[in-house]
Write an enzyme that holds these catalytic residues in place. Structure first.
Site, short mmCIF file in Angstrom:
data_model
loop_
_atom_site.label_atom_id
_atom_site.label_comp_id
_atom_site.label_asym_id
_atom_site.label_seq_id
_atom_site.Cartn_x
_atom_site.Cartn_y
_atom_site.Cartn_z
N SER A 3 1.06 -1.19 0.29
CA SER A 3 0.08 -0.02 -0.30
C SER A 3 0.79 1.39 0.10
CB SER A 3 -1.07 -0.01 1.42
OG SER A 3 -1.99 0.90 0.93
N ARG B 277 -12.83 4.13 11.16
CA ARG B 277 -13.95 3.23 10.64
C ARG B 277 -14.04 3.32 8.75
NH1 ARG B 277 -18.48 5.33 13.86
NH2 ARG B 277 -19.91 4.35 12.68
N ASP C 281 -9.30 -5.56 -4.87
CA ASP C 281 -8.68 -4.31 -4.08
C ASP C 281 -9.61 -3.10 -4.58
OD1 ASP C 281 -7.42 -2.39 -2.80
OD2 ASP C 281 -5.57 -3.04 -3.33
N HIS D 234 -8.36 -5.02 -0.19
CA HIS D 234 -7.17 -4.50 0.08
C HIS D 234 -5.94 -5.10 1.11
CE1 HIS D 234 -3.91 -1.03 -0.57
NE2 HIS D 234 -4.02 -1.02 0.64
#
Length: 377
Positions: A156, A226, A322, A355
């Site tokens: 990432s 969140r 993803d 992801h």
């Protein structure tokens, strides 16, 4: 019996960093960890860069009794894909690290004390870029007497740092393994990152970034975590979090409440992270990702200019479902690199975590990673 990998947090200090934006950060410090040993030729070093909300704890444990190892422990360690018997692995905390209040993280950012005032920087801390994270890593690598890295890899945001290394310092990087990352993202991800962070700005306790830690924007930070977490997951994951079911004792007719099991799962996870995280740091991290251009640290002013600087053989690892770094962006990166003569290989990861498959399912690519690292180039 598999040998347990133990590690310690080390501290790297830099008296001064000149950012790519032209600002100066003084008395900078970041933490780092190493696994394995640097050989006499100093040519077996691999740098691992961490993801957005991660830290340098990539593998092993600090203490034998720790409940969980580092996030990529499945592939880093003795006899594993990134074999610490063979390689010397380095992983460092970034500037403006998300986990600014974790005692196992050392970072410099808005929550740090400004040496000129003795007070937290807040939003007076200069904006930083992915290229600035890499500049600090470069200084760390130089301090260890390493002239060339066998590989740079990371998931990432760590993948973005990997591309920056390859574009800014091509002479120092032998090969790269970007995981669940692509420089070819669109404004869709830019807008998503704004949505992640908007609850922080809307929390009255944020106070334009000038909050005290004892009265920080906890509600906004929890909501931000969140949003980030849900975006990083994939719909199949929701079944393990209660699906569409109501939480125990909740009333779906209560419009003022969040009565569903999945809401509670996300809230509980976010709430656990809030005490260690920092709201301003999350804002700075998001902006660094939103403005990413590979090779910016070497003066690249566009995606095309930065990509053209990359020469290192590349193993691209991605998750087809993803929702953060979408597969078509990864494919565009592969096509661009191949079009300029770079040797590119690819591997995919499967699972219900979207992801996050790039972290929790990375062992699926163990053989590909081991082969790619061992190969002569």
């Amino acid at each position: 019996m598999v040998e347990q990998l133990l590690t310690t947090k080390k501290r790297f200090e830099l008296p001064e960093l000149r950012t790519i934006g032209g600002a100066t950060i003084r008395d900078l410090a970041v933490g780092y960890e190493t696994y394995g040993a640097l050989n006499e030729a100093r040519d077996n070093a691999i740098l691992v860069a961490h993801y957005f909300s991660g830290a340098s704890h990539a593998a092993g444990r600090y203490r034998p009794e720790d409940p969980l190892p580092g996030y990529w422990d499945a592939i880093i360690g003795p006899g594993k894909a990134v074999d610490t018997i063979r390689y010397f692995v380095i992983s460092s905390d970034t500037l403006v690290n998300f986990n600014a209040h974790d005692p196992n993280v050392i970072t410099t950012g808005p929550a740090s004390l400004d040496p000129a005032t003795g007070k937290p920087y807040g939003l007076s801390f200069p904006p930083v870029a992915i290229a600035d994270f890499v500049r600090v890593q470069r200084a760390l690598i130089d301090s260890l007497g390493i002239a060339k890295l066998r590989a740079v890899m990371g998931p990432s945001m760590g993948g973005l740092q990997t591309f920056e290394w390859a574009a800014a310092y091509p002479e120092m990087v032998e090969r790269i393994i970007p995981v669940i990352a692509s420089p070819h993202f669109t404004g869709w991800l830019t807008a998503w990152m704004t949505i992640w962070t908007e609850p922080i700005r809307l929390d009255p306790d944020w106070r334009g970034g000038a909050y005290d830690r004892s009265a920080s924007p906890r509600a906004g930070l929890e909501a931000a975590i969140r949003a980030m977490t849900l975006h990083g997951l994939q719909s199949a994951w929701s079944w393990s979090a209660g699906g569409r079911a109501s939480a125990e004792g909740a009333d779906p007719a209560d419009i003022a409440a969040s009565p569903f099991a999945i809401d509670r799962t996300l809230a509980d996870g976010a709430r656990a992270r809030v005490p260690l995280a920092d709201a301003n740091h999350m804002l700075y991290l998001a902006r660094a990702n939103q403005t990413f251009i590979p090779g910016a640290g070497a003066g690249a002013a566009s995606l095309a200019e930065g990509m053209a600087r990359i020469k290192a053989p590349t193993l691209l690892i991605h998750a087809p479902d993803d929702l953060v770094f979408r597969p078509e962006w990864v494919e565009a990166t592969a096509a661009t690199l191949r079009g300029q003569g770079v040797a590119v290989e690819s591997a995919t990861l499967s699972g219900p975590f979207g992801h996050y498959n790039g972290i929790v399912q990375i062992a699926q690519a163990s053989d590909r990673i081991a082969d790619f690292l061992a190969r002569a180039i």
